[in-house]
Scaffold this active site. Structure first.
Site, PDB file in Angstrom:
ATOM      1  CE  LYS A  47      -6.060 -30.519  14.751  1.00 37.75           C
ATOM      2  NZ  LYS A  47      -6.058 -29.125  14.424  1.00 37.75           N
ATOM      3  CE1 TYR A 254       3.429 -28.798  12.218  1.00 32.84           C
ATOM      4  CE2 TYR A 254       4.628 -30.551  11.088  1.00 32.84           C
ATOM      5  CZ  TYR A 254       3.557 -30.122  11.846  1.00 32.84           C
ATOM      6  OH  TYR A 254       2.599 -31.031  12.231  1.00 32.84           O
ATOM      7  CE1 TYR A 280       0.332 -28.282  14.975  1.00 33.50           C
ATOM      8  CE2 TYR A 280       0.886 -30.515  15.648  1.00 33.50           C
ATOM      9  CZ  TYR A 280       0.542 -29.617  14.675  1.00 33.50           C
ATOM     10  OH  TYR A 280       0.398 -30.045  13.383  1.00 33.50           O
TER      11      TYR A 280
END
Ligand SMILES: Cc1ncc(COP(=O)(O)O)c(C=O)c1O
Length: 322
Positions: A47, A254, A280
């Site tokens: 990010k 998730y 992730y």
């Protein structure tokens, strides 16, 4: 190409290096890694690149506050909080989940970085809370800037298109058969797809889906890639059918850590001393190991794993990763 404004945030270029012990252990393709876990912003992650463009836009609009949303262990929220601190902006985070007794992992860092954290139950509530916060803050005379989930809009994706240029400068005359990484809100993949088109990188761009099925994610990635290309002044069509999303590694959903993630985290840690995250990159690297074992890439080929960060979450999943 017209490059959008960026602020100085993090440290670039991130390292690119081979993983010789792991490659030898697997006996398949030569494996390399691009270290966006080392972007340097409050422990780093993908990010940071997106926030360089997003914060520049926020400042250009005269914003004094960043608002964004994510899961309770969101890496995106933590990096947004750090970026806000660096530029003297306030930060409000809308996070899905229940407040833990003792804040840990990314949530601990959000609080240390001075963000105001608002807990909500689900995505629908999260969207409504972001809009309500936006209005409340405006009424109070603030100038908030809304950043979508994962920083995935045209600007966030454009940041990863520019990352392709960074990679190419490091590759010199080397070539990769594939670039493999974790894909979720789609901005990273959209940027890599757009960048490959823009800078003529002939490499398969393979996103390992963390949570969404291919038929949801591929069209989103294609749309974001088109938006990024338009923002960069090079408009063009991107077809969902041309976007490679592997959605067979989503396990229990998730942030549910299973054998795939556990084995991947241990394998890379013990072969190369490099840490992955449970949500992730653990899943994406597990997917890469599986695809190599299935023979998708073999001897004589070269594959790049783009590490997108997230290691602080390890400390919030201690009982699941061991
Ligand atoms: C560590 C990590 N890797 C990958 C991703 C997925 O990136 P994107 O949302 O751009 O698909 C995220 C998103 O939150 C992340 O935190």
């Amino acid at each position: 190409m017209q490059a959008p404004e960026q602020v100085e945030l993090g440290f670039f270029p991130t390292p690119l290096h081979p993983l010789p012990r792991l490659s030898e252990m697997l006996g398949g393709p030569e494996i390399w890694i691009k270290r966006d876990d080392q972007t340097g912003l409050a422990t780093g992650g993908n990010k940071t690149r997106k926030l360089r463009l997003l914060v520049a836009d926020a400042l250009a609009q005269g914003a004094d506050t960043l608002i964004t949303a994510g899961a309770v262990q969101s890496n995106h929220c933590r990096q947004t909080a750090a970026a806000a601190a660096q530029f003297g902006l306030k930060c409000h985070l809308v996070v899905r989940g229940t407040p833990p007794e003792v804040p840990n992992g990314n949530l601990l860092l959000d609080l240390l970085l001075g963000a105001r954290v608002h807990f909500v139950r689900d995505r629908a509530e999260s969207q409504a809370r972001m809009s309500a916060l936006n209005e409340e803050l405006r009424e109070q005379g603030h100038r908030p800037y809304l950043i979508p989930y994962g920083g995935s809009n045209a600007r966030g994706a454009a940041a990863y298109a520019l990352a392709v240029q960074e990679l190419q400068a490091q590759m010199e005359d080397m070539a990769f058969d594939a670039i493999v990484f974790a894909t979720s809100s789609g901005g990273t993949q959209a940027g890599l797809v757009a960048g490959a088109r823009l800078f003529g990188l002939e490499t398969e761009i393979v996103g390992i889906s963390v949570d969404e099925p291919r038929d949801v994610l591929a069209p989103r990635v294609a749309r974001l890639a088109e938006e990024a290309l338009a923002l960069l002044g090079e408009p063009g069509a991107v077809l969902a059918d041309d976007v490679v999303v592997e959605d067979g590694f989503r396990g229990g959903g998730y942030a549910v850590v299973g054998d795939l993630e556990r084995e991947a985290i241990r394998t890379l840690a013990r072969a190369e001393g490099i840490l992955l995250d449970p949500v992730y990159t653990g899943r994406a690297f597990g997917g890469l190991l599986s695809l190599i074992r299935e023979g998708r890439w073999g001897k004589g080929q070269r594959v790049l794993f783009w590490h997108t960060g997230g290691t602080p979450a390890l400390f919030a999943f201690t009982d699941m990763v061991i």
